[in-house]
Design a protein around this motif. Sequence first.
Motif, PDB file in Angstrom:
ATOM      1  N   ILE A  73       0.826  -1.218   0.000  1.00  0.00           N
ATOM      2  CA  ILE A  73       0.000   0.000   0.000  1.00  0.00           C
ATOM      3  C   ILE A  73       0.860   1.267   0.000  1.00  0.00           C
ATOM      4  O   ILE A  73       0.360   2.353  -0.269  1.00  0.00           O
ATOM      5  N   LEU A  74       2.143   1.107   0.267  1.00  0.00           N
ATOM      6  CA  LEU A  74       3.080   2.222   0.157  1.00  0.00           C
ATOM      7  C   LEU A  74       3.992   2.023  -1.063  1.00  0.00           C
ATOM      8  O   LEU A  74       4.139   2.919  -1.898  1.00  0.00           O
ATOM      9  N   ALA A  75       4.569   0.836  -1.169  1.00  0.00           N
ATOM     10  CA  ALA A  75       5.616   0.616  -2.174  1.00  0.00           C
ATOM     11  C   ALA A  75       5.115   0.746  -3.610  1.00  0.00           C
ATOM     12  O   ALA A  75       5.821   1.267  -4.466  1.00  0.00           O
ATOM     13  N   ASN A  76       3.900   0.248  -3.898  1.00  0.00           N
ATOM     14  CA  ASN A  76       3.451   0.311  -5.298  1.00  0.00           C
ATOM     15  C   ASN A  76       2.371   1.378  -5.525  1.00  0.00           C
ATOM     16  O   ASN A  76       1.653   1.345  -6.524  1.00  0.00           O
ATOM     17  N   ALA A  77       2.309   2.345  -4.602  1.00  0.00           N
ATOM     18  CA  ALA A  77       1.256   3.370  -4.698  1.00  0.00           C
ATOM     19  C   ALA A  77       1.562   4.460  -5.726  1.00  0.00           C
ATOM     20  O   ALA A  77       0.726   5.344  -5.953  1.00  0.00           O
ATOM     21  N   GLY A  78       2.729   4.397  -6.357  1.00  0.00           N
ATOM     22  CA  GLY A  78       3.045   5.393  -7.394  1.00  0.00           C
ATOM     23  C   GLY A  78       2.034   5.341  -8.533  1.00  0.00           C
ATOM     24  O   GLY A  78       1.700   6.372  -9.136  1.00  0.00           O
ATOM     25  N   GLY A  79       1.537   4.138  -8.832  1.00  0.00           N
ATOM     26  CA  GLY A  79       0.594   3.990  -9.948  1.00  0.00           C
ATOM     27  C   GLY A  79      -0.711   4.720  -9.689  1.00  0.00           C
ATOM     28  O   GLY A  79      -1.160   5.532 -10.512  1.00  0.00           O
ATOM     29  N   VAL A  80      -1.305   4.465  -8.542  1.00  0.00           N
ATOM     30  CA  VAL A  80      -2.593   5.120  -8.277  1.00  0.00           C
ATOM     31  C   VAL A  80      -2.398   6.623  -8.064  1.00  0.00           C
ATOM     32  O   VAL A  80      -3.290   7.419  -8.354  1.00  0.00           O
ATOM     33  N   THR A  81      -1.228   7.004  -7.604  1.00  0.00           N
ATOM     34  CA  THR A  81      -0.978   8.442  -7.406  1.00  0.00           C
ATOM     35  C   THR A  81      -0.976   9.166  -8.755  1.00  0.00           C
ATOM     36  O   THR A  81      -1.639  10.207  -8.919  1.00  0.00           O
ATOM     37  N   VAL A  82      -0.272   8.590  -9.743  1.00  0.00           N
ATOM     38  CA  VAL A  82      -0.288   9.251 -11.057  1.00  0.00           C
ATOM     39  C   VAL A  82      -1.639   9.042 -11.752  1.00  0.00           C
ATOM     40  O   VAL A  82      -2.074   9.863 -12.547  1.00  0.00           O
ATOM     41  N   SER A  83      -2.350   7.965 -11.404  1.00  0.00           N
ATOM     42  CA  SER A  83      -3.723   7.813 -11.898  1.00  0.00           C
ATOM     43  C   SER A  83      -4.588   8.974 -11.395  1.00  0.00           C
ATOM     44  O   SER A  83      -5.427   9.507 -12.129  1.00  0.00           O
ATOM     45  N   TYR A  84      -4.383   9.342 -10.150  1.00  0.00           N
ATOM     46  CA  TYR A  84      -5.096  10.500  -9.602  1.00  0.00           C
ATOM     47  C   TYR A  84      -4.747  11.770 -10.385  1.00  0.00           C
ATOM     48  O   TYR A  84      -5.624  12.552 -10.751  1.00  0.00           O
ATOM     49  N   PHE A  85      -3.450  11.928 -10.710  1.00  0.00           N
ATOM     50  CA  PHE A  85      -3.047  13.107 -11.491  1.00  0.00           C
ATOM     51  C   PHE A  85      -3.706  13.063 -12.881  1.00  0.00           C
ATOM     52  O   PHE A  85      -4.117  14.091 -13.410  1.00  0.00           O
ATOM     53  N   GLU A  86      -3.783  11.868 -13.456  1.00  0.00           N
ATOM     54  CA  GLU A  86      -4.407  11.746 -14.790  1.00  0.00           C
ATOM     55  C   GLU A  86      -5.887  12.138 -14.724  1.00  0.00           C
ATOM     56  O   GLU A  86      -6.395  12.860 -15.580  1.00  0.00           O
ATOM     57  N   TRP A  87      -6.562  11.639 -13.712  1.00  0.00           N
ATOM     58  CA  TRP A  87      -7.986  11.958 -13.506  1.00  0.00           C
ATOM     59  C   TRP A  87      -8.163  13.477 -13.367  1.00  0.00           C
ATOM     60  O   TRP A  87      -9.035  14.077 -13.990  1.00  0.00           O
ATOM     61  N   ALA A  88      -7.285  14.086 -12.539  1.00  0.00           N
ATOM     62  CA  ALA A  88      -7.377  15.547 -12.330  1.00  0.00           C
ATOM     63  C   ALA A  88      -7.138  16.284 -13.645  1.00  0.00           C
ATOM     64  O   ALA A  88      -7.850  17.242 -13.968  1.00  0.00           O
ATOM     65  N   GLN A  89      -6.154  15.833 -14.434  1.00  0.00           N
ATOM     66  CA  GLN A  89      -5.872  16.475 -15.732  1.00  0.00           C
ATOM     67  C   GLN A  89      -7.073  16.326 -16.674  1.00  0.00           C
ATOM     68  O   GLN A  89      -7.451  17.257 -17.383  1.00  0.00           O
ATOM     69  N   ASN A  90      -7.683  15.142 -16.680  1.00  0.00           N
ATOM     70  CA  ASN A  90      -8.835  14.900 -17.558  1.00  0.00           C
ATOM     71  C   ASN A  90     -10.011  15.798 -17.177  1.00  0.00           C
ATOM     72  O   ASN A  90     -10.703  16.329 -18.038  1.00  0.00           O
ATOM     73  N   LEU A  91     -10.223  15.962 -15.866  1.00  0.00           N
ATOM     74  CA  LEU A  91     -11.333  16.824 -15.427  1.00  0.00           C
ATOM     75  C   LEU A  91     -11.063  18.283 -15.792  1.00  0.00           C
ATOM     76  O   LEU A  91     -11.975  19.028 -16.138  1.00  0.00           O
ATOM     77  N   GLN A  92      -9.771  18.651 -15.718  1.00  0.00           N
ATOM     78  CA  GLN A  92      -9.397  20.039 -16.059  1.00  0.00           C
ATOM     79  C   GLN A  92      -9.290  20.238 -17.570  1.00  0.00           C
ATOM     80  O   GLN A  92      -9.189  21.375 -18.035  1.00  0.00           O
ATOM     81  N   ARG A  93      -9.235  19.138 -18.312  1.00  0.00           N
ATOM     82  CA  ARG A  93      -8.945  19.185 -19.767  1.00  0.00           C
ATOM     83  C   ARG A  93      -7.652  19.960 -19.998  1.00  0.00           C
ATOM     84  O   ARG A  93      -7.568  20.843 -20.854  1.00  0.00           O
TER      85      ARG A  93
END
Length: 424
Positions: free
Chosen positions: A349-369
Amino acid sequence: MDGKTLKPTKDYNPRWSADSYLAQALRRIGASEAMKHLLQASYREVKFELPLVRKDGSLAVFHGYRVQHNHSRGPFKGGIRYHPSVNWEHSHALASVMTWKTALMDIPFGGAKGGIDCDPAMLSSSELETLTKRFIAKLGPLVGPDQDILAPDMGTNAQTMAWLYDAYSQGQGDEPAVVTGKPVGLGGSYGRAEATGRGVAMVAAWAAQAEKLNLTGATVAIQGFGNVGSCAARFLAQRGAKVVAISDVRGGVYSGDGFDIETIIHSKEAGGKSASILELAGRGEAISNEELLTLGVDLLIPAAVGGVLHENNADQVKARLIVEGGNLPTTCGAAEILRDRGIPVVPDILANAGGVTVSYFEWAQNLQRYRWERETVQQRLEKTLKEAWDNVQKKAEEESLSYREAAYTIAVGRVKRAIELRGF
Ligand code: NAD
């Protein structure tokens, strides 16, 4: 459930470990029986048939699963796995792991997981596309940018995410934020494809420093050379580590001199996907996946399936540090053995959390277009992971906990608090 009673081999059930880690955290933070129930149970679970007419005209029936575990801190979020082992138990366990992971990273998502019980290697690209689009059609209104956001996991990739995006948008209008891990040319974020492995390498470096292990020249064994394992290998090699063992589902290869990871990754990308890891490496000694786990290395990274470190091999592990690239690779019983033997384990939940973290950034970018620069993504990933690592390390030190115990205490506490704040 007592993790010590696990049968870790073919009857391995990932829920035993996931539930045990949660139960231990609940004891530490003190929770009522009702709260324990809320945190353990899923919010919603769906299963459906997925018939597919194969290329040869035969009819195959697969099963789709989606477990939405908890959404107290934000919409459900989690990967889609294509693997024959996908079932209720796996989906539930992995969904709850996502809930704790997003909470530990302090990103505004809950946890979910699902997939199809198929072997993608046995299906053609057009069969996979049909199956994927049918999967999202069956999920219907249960997914969406404010409901449940999908992502890649074992057996799925950016192409799968592009199909999911397309299928969802057919019915709902253009909505890239329904799925992350898309190709960069189709609403994906810079840095998402390698984010999990990059994060594994970052966390490994901080943990090595904390454990007084010099990463330069440190020997590394990595089980699983897919997205996570190969990227972790690349970024660890860039930090001066010597990757001496790698593997895939068919077995592994060892060389005390270390491997040229870039060459192996390039061979794999250049059409070598069906080649064995031994063929790709071009040299070294063939080893089994079981042997890889007990090599005398400095750093061990299990980055494939769950339950590979269990009660029957944990006492033979010789690594000085374990960083969990995959989800739930260590059973609860094995975690106790490793802790008693003084082998630190940085949890999934710490070591491989980089993926979901950048997924969150992707989601935020998509919402912002609005697309962020690659450097912005990387800096924010490092900042988010470092904050989580610092919190875990501090708690572990202050309360004499293992990294896993500290991480679960923080994460479960945050979700419990969110439930209380929302009220009933
Ligand atoms: P992948 O499909 O890209 O690669 C999986 C690798 O594991 C392949 O090399 C495969 O051959 C190997 N493998 C499969 N079964 C195996 C077995 N029984 N023994 C040994 N090796 C085996 O998958 P991935 O995306 O790299 O995911 C790997 C792990 O990381 C999974 O546990 C996944 O849940 C977790 N994870 C992935 C991401 C992500 O962003 N992709 C994020 C967080 C966690």
